[in-house]
Design an enzyme around this catalytic site. Structure first.
Site, mmCIF file in Angstrom:
data_model
loop_
_atom_site.group_PDB
_atom_site.id
_atom_site.type_symbol
_atom_site.label_atom_id
_atom_site.label_comp_id
_atom_site.label_asym_id
_atom_site.label_seq_id
_atom_site.Cartn_x
_atom_site.Cartn_y
_atom_site.Cartn_z
ATOM 1 N N GLU A 1 24.383 20.942 23.247
ATOM 2 C CA GLU A 1 25.459 21.679 23.921
ATOM 3 C C GLU A 1 25.095 21.939 25.380
ATOM 4 O O GLU A 1 25.094 23.080 25.853
ATOM 5 C CB GLU A 1 25.769 22.972 23.163
ATOM 6 C CG GLU A 1 26.261 22.688 21.745
ATOM 7 C CD GLU A 1 26.599 23.937 20.947
ATOM 8 O OE1 GLU A 1 26.322 25.047 21.443
ATOM 9 O OE2 GLU A 1 27.130 23.798 19.836
ATOM 10 N N GLU B 1 27.006 17.649 15.650
ATOM 11 C CA GLU B 1 27.194 18.974 15.045
ATOM 12 C C GLU B 1 28.657 19.215 14.761
ATOM 13 O O GLU B 1 29.521 18.906 15.589
ATOM 14 C CB GLU B 1 26.642 20.064 15.972
ATOM 15 C CG GLU B 1 26.623 21.460 15.366
ATOM 16 C CD GLU B 1 25.907 22.444 16.286
ATOM 17 O OE1 GLU B 1 24.841 22.087 16.817
ATOM 18 O OE2 GLU B 1 26.423 23.560 16.471
#
Length: 810
Positions: free
Chosen positions: A437, A515
């Site tokens: 991220e 994810e």
């Protein structure tokens, strides 16, 4: 110069060379030094000195996480991110016995991991500092030791800057420490690389590249020898060659071994060979290493996804944090084996190490058990993260964490290099991840960083590199110039239409979902609210009215978001697979729960290792073994005569439900649907029975009975190696599971100590190290370590709430 003269000169040089080549042939070795460290949780600068009285300090063994046994408190600055447990400065000291070391030998200290800002001294000499708490590090201590007197190793750890992580990190020397003794000519710790450049079913090439160091004053004539040993401990191929290692230099040499009819490493048959590497001088072994290796071929396609040994395989993955539940960060070999065993039973074939290097023993277990690994190095690049955290009233705030961004420029190249060098020989690793991220993937500041990180990995290994990025489709797409630096872009929480758009715009781009949401409600195992409507049930365990929490829970939509996420991957062959968040609950990051919660509930397995209902959705999709799972339980005293929904996950074609002997009909099971199998029934105590059919034949059955009062405990040893796990299940007099009790259990041991207890309740503040524990919804776990490994040990479990008791030996 004539030819005859040339040969005479060459012979003279060789004669003079070998005559001057005396090498001290002392044994080189490596051993763990985990026992009997002195420990103090305080900042004591004078403890760095050799002469210091530590006799009043606590004596501990490694691995050691000092904060996991402490008290949860709202006043601890780690906040909910760090599970409300204390952090700070701590010191460790250890006496080293070096009397067996010879005068001309070299001595090293190797740490697998210590959290964090680790500074090390030997006899008062400062060896260095390593800030990143998850990375291994090593120091040579030869110049500062005495071979005839006591030596003192001192370690200072500083994790006082809080919140220091988005999850519970642990505190202490929480991994193994090794003493390494070498001769002056030796193989460095990560000096061997094993690859399989050519693999077919008929033949395979195994390339063994070894770096040798010569810190003697003369060039050394040596023999480099490699033997490949099969699982039966039989040598199947050997190669060797003579090498010259220049004085005060290092040199890399290679040997190529060919194997006929190799046994290939795969998920289902993780066959391991052992490479025995030896360095010989005058026929005497000066140094050696044994490294497990697997022969396999991995391919990565923009159309077929991931291909192992010629077969396309959909990656059915989970994200894991490094912790071991009740053990905190001080995980053990058995911990990893238990985690992987349970995940394999779910059908999992891949794990992502979120978001940092794991212990070597974890990767060893993956090699041995057939679990593919996305090996991740970092959670941050140069930009600090400010993760969402929930207050008691349910309001979402953002709290910056001091984790790695401030270290990135100075340390990332070194940390990443050591990470790859340490792990590159593991056959289970199919991909490297250099970030999670990362917002810098969304602007030009990330272009050079991404390129540098990928190049750093490929300096040492040729497997592809990814970086997980969320925001696809959220009006915050990563810029193409940065994405193109990755071998395989990673997609976090994208929607199906985003995958299609990416594949349409970039048909040659390889894709993997690093994810996505798990098919699991944000609740503990065994929590159900079937007599409430959906809005009420979302809030039933969170008496919070703030819109931030309402929005979060509503967006998770029970199980369906995760189910739809998997189906999107399943039907798109060009996507390699997905990693759900998460496989296992973990300490910290209690979203959306505030105090008193101290662990997450994202996992399909709870913190104690017990499967939740979402586990069985993935088992139905990922496992070929016929299975059936009914929920909720059938203990609803006070709700007799009321309507209740009964759910099931199965991989059978049809499921029929019986309530107290009456059929409620068959439901066709559509494997490509995000809907649960569900029946409406009227609750009456008794028996639920579900029958699963394939082609009209019964393949499996599940029965749930209304249980009576608790009467006894069932003890089951599930995993036992260096430590032992005992699952405790409360039963009634008919031996039926009692799914609603929270009975207080007491433990007695013989020849064993309890090192952890747990029950999966994310709000329990009972200590993790204790000789008691409340069961949670009928279950708890006890983790034990033998005091004398040569003798039997015993665990006895009793409760004042019922007469039944039980004991088990191991």
């Amino acid at each position: 110069m004539g030819l005859k003269t040339y040969f005479l000169l060459l012979l003279t040089l060789l004669f003079n060379f070998t005559q001057g080549q005396h090498v001290e042939n002392s044994n080189s070795y490596q051993k763990k030094i985990n026992k009997n460290w002195q420990f103090k949780q305080a900042d004591i600068p004078t403890a760095q000195k050799k002469i210091f009285d530590d006799s009043e300090w606590q004596t501990v063994n490694l691995p050691h996480d000092w904060s996991i046994s402490k008290t949860f408190s709202k006043n601890n600055p780690s906040f909910s991110r760090g599970a409300w447990l204390p952090a700070g400065v701590s010191y460790y000291r250890k006496k080293l016995d070096l009397f067996s070391v010879k005068k001309n030998q070299k001595v090293f200290i190797h740490f697998e991991g210590a959290y964090r800002n680790a500074e090390v001294w030997i006899n008062g000499h400062h060896l260095g500092k390593r800030p990143y708490g998850y990375i291994p590090f090593e120091y040579e201590i030869t110049p500062f030791i005495s071979l005839s007197a006591e030596n003192i190793l001192t370690v200072k750890l500083d994790n006082s800057e809080q919140p220091g992580s988005r999850w519970y990190s642990g505190n202490g020397i929480y991994r193994n420490v090794h003493l390494i003794v070498k001769n002056k000519i030796y193989i460095p710790t990560w000096g061997v690389q094993i690859t399989t450049p050519k693999v077919t079913t008929n033949t395979a090439d195994v390339l063994v590249q070894t770096t040798f160091k010569n810190e003697a004053k003369k060039t050394i004539n040596a023999t480099y020898k490699v033997a490949l040993i099969n699982a039966k401990n039989e040598v199947i191929v050997t190669r060797q060659k003579g090498i010259l290692i220049p004085a005060n230099a290092q040199k890399k040499e290679s040997l190529l071994l060919n194997i006929q009819h190799p046994k290939l490493w795969s998920i289902d048959t993780p066959y391991l060979y052992t490479a025995n590497i030896e360095l010989l001088v005058d026929t005497k072994i000066i140094d050696s290493k044994k490294i497990n290796t697997g022969i396999r071929n991995m391919e990565y396609s923009s159309e077929k996804g991931f291909i192992l040994n010629g077969n396309p395989i959909k990656l059915k993955g989970v994200c894991l944090h490094h912790g071991g539940g009740s053990l905190g960060a001080a995980t053990r070999k058995t911990t990893y084996e238990r985690q992987l065993r349970i995940l394999k039973d779910m059908g999992t074939n891949a794990v992502r190490t979120a978001h940092n290097p794991f212990a070597p023993e974890f990767l060893d277990a993956c090699d041995k058990m057939g679990m593919l690994v996305m090996n991740e190095a970092f959670d941050e690049w140069e930009v600090i993260k400010e993760p969402a955290t929930f207050r008691e009233n349910g309001e979402k705030i953002r709290i910056p964490v001091t984790f790695y961004a401030h270290l990135f420029k100075e340390w990332s190249t070194k940390d990443l290099s050591d990470f790859v060098l340490r792990d590159r020989n593991h056959p289970s690793i199919f991909m490297w991840s250099v970030g999670n991220e990362i917002d810098q993937m969304k602007d030009e500041s990330g272009i050079k960083i991404a390129e540098h990180l990928v190049n750093t990995v490929h300096k040492y290994d040729d497997r592809p590199v990814t970086c997980g990025v969320n925001g696809y489709g959220w009006d915050a797409w990563p810029i193409d110039a940065t994405v193109e630096k990755m071998d395989v872009p990673g997609y976090n929480y994208a929607d199906p239409e985003d995958y299609d758009l990416e594949h349409k715009n970039f048909p040659k781009r390889k894709m993997i979902v690093t994810e996505h949401t798990a098919a699991q409600m944000s609740v503990n195992r065994g929590e159900y609210y079937p007599f409430l409507n959906r809005e009420q049930s979302l809030q039933a365990n969170l008496p919070i009215e703030h819109k931030d929490t309402h929005k979060f829970l509503k967006n998770r939509d029970f199980y369906r978001v995760g189910m739809k996420a998997w189906l999107a991957i399943k039907e798109r062959p060009y996507i390699m697979g997905e990693f759900i968040w998460t496989g296992w609950d973990y300490l910290g990051e209690t979203i959306p729960y505030p105090w008193p919660a101290r662990s997450s509930t994202f996992g399909v397995i709870d913190l104690a290792g017990f499967p939740k209902d979402g586990f069985y959705y993935y088992q139905s999709q990922w496992s070929a073994k016929p299975m059936l799972h009914l929920f909720p339980h059938w203990n609803w005293e006070g709700h007799e005569g009321e309507k209740i929904t009964i759910n099931a996950f199965s991989n059978a074609q049809e499921v029929e439900l019986f309530v107290n002997g009456t059929s409620l009909g068959k439901k066709k099971n559509t494997m490509n649907s995000s809907e649960l199998l569900a029946w409406e029934a009227i609750y009456q105590p008794g028996e639920l029975k579900a029958v699963a059919y394939i082609n009209g034949e019964i393949v499996t059955t599940e029965i749930i009975n209304t249980s009576l009062k608790p009467n006894n405990v069932d003890l089951k040893i599930t995993d036992s190696n260096d430590i032992t796990y005992v699952e405790v299940t409360i039963k009634d007099k008919n031996n039926h599971f009692v799914p609603t009790v929270q009975s207080l259990l007491n433990f007695e041991t013989q020849n064993a100590k309890i090192i952890g207890v747990g029950n999966g309740n994310n709000k329990s503040h009972e200590p993790f190290v204790a000789y008691y524990r409340k069961a949670y919804n009928g279950k708890c776990i006890v983790i034990l370590e033998k005091l004398d490994t040569t003798k039997k040990a015993l665990l006895k479990v009793t409760s004042k709430e019922f007469d039944g008791a039980n004991e088990v030996s191991f």
